[in-house]
Design a protein around this motif. Structure first.
Motif, PDB file in Angstrom:
ATOM      1  N   THR A 137      31.196  22.810  69.721  1.00  0.00           N
ATOM      2  CA  THR A 137      30.970  23.155  71.150  1.00  0.00           C
ATOM      3  C   THR A 137      31.750  24.492  71.308  1.00  0.00           C
ATOM      4  O   THR A 137      32.524  24.888  70.975  1.00  0.00           O
ATOM      5  CB  THR A 137      31.950  22.090  71.977  1.00  0.00           C
ATOM      6  OG1 THR A 137      31.763  22.468  73.250  1.00  0.00           O
ATOM      7  CG2 THR A 137      33.131  21.712  71.622  1.00  0.00           C
ATOM      8  N   GLU A 138      30.970  25.350  72.061  1.00  0.00           N
ATOM      9  CA  GLU A 138      31.364  26.538  72.351  1.00  0.00           C
ATOM     10  C   GLU A 138      32.528  26.624  73.375  1.00  0.00           C
ATOM     11  O   GLU A 138      33.394  27.660  73.205  1.00  0.00           O
ATOM     12  CB  GLU A 138      30.102  27.191  73.330  1.00  0.00           C
ATOM     13  CG  GLU A 138      28.900  27.426  72.339  1.00  0.00           C
ATOM     14  CD  GLU A 138      29.053  28.582  71.319  1.00  0.00           C
ATOM     15  OE1 GLU A 138      29.760  29.356  71.384  1.00  0.00           O
ATOM     16  OE2 GLU A 138      28.609  28.340  70.237  1.00  0.00           O
ATOM     17  N   ASN A 139      32.719  25.544  74.050  1.00  0.00           N
ATOM     18  CA  ASN A 139      33.880  25.608  75.049  1.00  0.00           C
ATOM     19  C   ASN A 139      35.263  25.661  74.410  1.00  0.00           C
ATOM     20  O   ASN A 139      36.323  26.118  75.131  1.00  0.00           O
ATOM     21  CB  ASN A 139      33.945  24.822  76.160  1.00  0.00           C
ATOM     22  CG  ASN A 139      32.774  24.827  77.331  1.00  0.00           C
ATOM     23  OD1 ASN A 139      32.313  26.049  77.170  1.00  0.00           O
ATOM     24  ND2 ASN A 139      32.241  24.033  77.812  1.00  0.00           N
ATOM     25  N   TYR A 140      35.420  25.223  73.196  1.00  0.00           N
ATOM     26  CA  TYR A 140      36.650  25.011  72.492  1.00  0.00           C
ATOM     27  C   TYR A 140      36.700  25.924  71.065  1.00  0.00           C
ATOM     28  O   TYR A 140      37.585  25.806  70.423  1.00  0.00           O
ATOM     29  CB  TYR A 140      36.818  23.611  71.996  1.00  0.00           C
ATOM     30  CG  TYR A 140      36.665  22.715  73.221  1.00  0.00           C
ATOM     31  CD1 TYR A 140      37.623  22.371  74.024  1.00  0.00           C
ATOM     32  CD2 TYR A 140      35.660  21.868  73.136  1.00  0.00           C
ATOM     33  CE1 TYR A 140      37.357  21.665  75.110  1.00  0.00           C
ATOM     34  CE2 TYR A 140      35.533  20.558  74.345  1.00  0.00           C
ATOM     35  CZ  TYR A 140      36.416  20.720  75.228  1.00  0.00           C
ATOM     36  OH  TYR A 140      36.336  19.987  76.404  1.00  0.00           O
ATOM     37  N   ASN A 141      35.917  26.887  71.363  1.00  0.00           N
ATOM     38  CA  ASN A 141      35.955  28.011  70.394  1.00  0.00           C
ATOM     39  C   ASN A 141      37.118  29.192  70.533  1.00  0.00           C
ATOM     40  O   ASN A 141      37.820  29.653  69.698  1.00  0.00           O
ATOM     41  CB  ASN A 141      34.577  28.963  70.173  1.00  0.00           C
ATOM     42  CG  ASN A 141      33.553  28.191  69.499  1.00  0.00           C
ATOM     43  OD1 ASN A 141      33.721  27.087  68.979  1.00  0.00           O
ATOM     44  ND2 ASN A 141      32.225  28.716  69.482  1.00  0.00           N
ATOM     45  N   ALA A 142      37.501  29.467  71.563  1.00  0.00           N
ATOM     46  CA  ALA A 142      38.471  30.422  72.237  1.00  0.00           C
ATOM     47  C   ALA A 142      39.753  29.785  71.675  1.00  0.00           C
ATOM     48  O   ALA A 142      39.900  28.659  72.004  1.00  0.00           O
ATOM     49  CB  ALA A 142      38.331  30.887  73.597  1.00  0.00           C
ATOM     50  N   VAL A 143      40.461  30.605  71.086  1.00  0.00           N
ATOM     51  CA  VAL A 143      42.009  30.176  70.765  1.00  0.00           C
ATOM     52  C   VAL A 143      42.883  30.018  71.648  1.00  0.00           C
ATOM     53  O   VAL A 143      43.788  28.776  71.551  1.00  0.00           O
ATOM     54  CB  VAL A 143      42.591  31.341  69.829  1.00  0.00           C
ATOM     55  CG1 VAL A 143      41.859  31.748  68.892  1.00  0.00           C
ATOM     56  CG2 VAL A 143      42.875  32.719  70.968  1.00  0.00           C
ATOM     57  N   ASP A 144      42.465  30.307  73.015  1.00  0.00           N
ATOM     58  CA  ASP A 144      43.231  29.654  74.114  1.00  0.00           C
ATOM     59  C   ASP A 144      42.688  29.340  75.342  1.00  0.00           C
ATOM     60  O   ASP A 144      42.794  29.387  76.441  1.00  0.00           O
ATOM     61  CB  ASP A 144      43.898  30.990  74.713  1.00  0.00           C
ATOM     62  CG  ASP A 144      43.114  31.904  74.915  1.00  0.00           C
ATOM     63  OD1 ASP A 144      41.915  31.942  74.683  1.00  0.00           O
ATOM     64  OD2 ASP A 144      43.647  33.509  75.194  1.00  0.00           O
ATOM     65  N   PHE A 145      41.646  28.150  74.938  1.00  0.00           N
ATOM     66  CA  PHE A 145      40.878  27.651  75.657  1.00  0.00           C
ATOM     67  C   PHE A 145      41.433  26.690  76.824  1.00  0.00           C
ATOM     68  O   PHE A 145      41.025  26.695  77.883  1.00  0.00           O
ATOM     69  CB  PHE A 145      39.672  26.610  75.090  1.00  0.00           C
ATOM     70  CG  PHE A 145      39.990  25.436  74.284  1.00  0.00           C
ATOM     71  CD1 PHE A 145      40.277  24.145  75.097  1.00  0.00           C
ATOM     72  CD2 PHE A 145      40.592  25.760  73.178  1.00  0.00           C
ATOM     73  CE1 PHE A 145      40.837  23.214  74.309  1.00  0.00           C
ATOM     74  CE2 PHE A 145      41.161  24.506  72.257  1.00  0.00           C
ATOM     75  CZ  PHE A 145      41.385  23.469  73.041  1.00  0.00           C
ATOM     76  N   LEU A 146      42.596  26.358  76.624  1.00  0.00           N
ATOM     77  CA  LEU A 146      43.427  25.506  77.500  1.00  0.00           C
ATOM     78  C   LEU A 146      44.714  26.468  77.939  1.00  0.00           C
ATOM     79  O   LEU A 146      45.062  26.297  79.179  1.00  0.00           O
ATOM     80  CB  LEU A 146      44.090  24.255  76.997  1.00  0.00           C
ATOM     81  CG  LEU A 146      42.915  23.033  76.855  1.00  0.00           C
ATOM     82  CD1 LEU A 146      43.616  21.702  76.138  1.00  0.00           C
ATOM     83  CD2 LEU A 146      42.343  22.650  78.315  1.00  0.00           C
ATOM     84  N   ALA A 147      45.060  27.311  77.195  1.00  0.00           N
ATOM     85  CA  ALA A 147      46.325  28.067  77.594  1.00  0.00           C
ATOM     86  C   ALA A 147      46.071  28.929  78.884  1.00  0.00           C
ATOM     87  O   ALA A 147      46.948  28.840  79.660  1.00  0.00           O
ATOM     88  CB  ALA A 147      46.853  28.593  76.138  1.00  0.00           C
ATOM     89  N   VAL A 148      45.055  29.804  78.656  1.00  0.00           N
ATOM     90  CA  VAL A 148      44.994  30.771  79.517  1.00  0.00           C
ATOM     91  C   VAL A 148      44.480  30.256  80.978  1.00  0.00           C
ATOM     92  O   VAL A 148      45.108  30.443  82.040  1.00  0.00           O
ATOM     93  CB  VAL A 148      43.808  31.927  79.275  1.00  0.00           C
ATOM     94  CG1 VAL A 148      43.498  32.731  80.419  1.00  0.00           C
ATOM     95  CG2 VAL A 148      44.546  32.686  78.100  1.00  0.00           C
ATOM     96  N   PRO A 149      43.518  29.036  81.041  1.00  0.00           N
ATOM     97  CA  PRO A 149      43.549  28.418  82.294  1.00  0.00           C
ATOM     98  C   PRO A 149      44.764  27.718  82.985  1.00  0.00           C
ATOM     99  O   PRO A 149      44.816  27.672  84.244  1.00  0.00           O
ATOM    100  CB  PRO A 149      42.442  27.457  82.058  1.00  0.00           C
ATOM    101  CG  PRO A 149      41.592  27.760  80.949  1.00  0.00           C
ATOM    102  CD  PRO A 149      42.707  28.634  79.963  1.00  0.00           C
TER     103      PRO A 149
END
Length: 195
Positions: free
Chosen positions: A90-102
């Motif tokens: 899934t593309e939405n969980y590729n970023a290393v900070d997918f929950l951290a930055v939001p």
């Protein structure tokens, strides 16, 4: 042509899943992604203002969707890439900070309500993220700047956090987004004054 694209896409997905299962999941970098995201998300849950829960969640969701979309665009145009991913399919969980930055953006929205203070606080938050956090992810070989720069990340992040506040404030003006608890407290306070 379309069949060829579909076949290549299928091969790419199979290769990505194979790489993720054999070379990514449960590595140090994978655990680092998990720990960073879980810690920041738990911090948000622990620190969230119970009187403005819906607004803070709204700020979090706006951040999550906007940053996820920008991340997909950047990957598509090969501006940046990720050598390690939390979930490969899934593309939405590729970023290393997918929950951290939001989570950070939602907490910034919560803590700094006036625009002037918010802009200053967000400036420091975005500077930290772009020039300290991102280089750490690059040094750990989690994140690659292919045709991008830290300054570009700073500009994008600052734009996004301002957009998140503007959208959340706009939607939050509608009374239906007020928390039940805060409305109840207002009614209780009015009754106390009437006595």
């Amino acid at each position: 042509m379309l069949n060829e694209i579909e076949n290549l896409t299928k091969q790419l997905h199979q290769m990505e899943m194979s790489y993720w299962f054999h070379h990514d999941i449960f590595t140090f970098q994978w655990w680092f992604i998990v720990v960073v995201n879980v810690l920041f998300f738990l911090a948000l849950l622990f620190l969230i203002d119970k009187g403005r829960t819906l607004r803070i969640i709204l700020a979090f969701m706006f951040s999550f969707v906007i940053l996820g979309t920008i991340d997909q665009i950047g990957q598509y145009f090969e501006l940046w890439s990720y050598a390690h991913e939390f979930i490969a399919f899934t593309e939405n969980y590729n970023a290393v900070d997918f929950l951290a930055v939001p989570s950070i953006f939602a907490l910034t929205y919560q803590m700094f309500t006036s625009w002037r203070i918010f802009l200053v606080a967000s400036l420091f938050v975005c500077l930290f993220n772009a020039f300290i956090a991102e280089p750490i992810f690059v040094a750990l070989d989690i994140y690659h700047l292919d045709h991008w720069s830290y300054f570009g990340s700073f500009i994008i992040l600052y734009f996004v956090v301002i957009l998140v506040k503007a959208l959340t404030d706009f939607v939050g003006r509608n009374n239906t987004t007020d928390d039940y608890r805060s409305t109840t407290q207002q009614v209780f306070q009015r009754k106390q004054k009437a006595r």
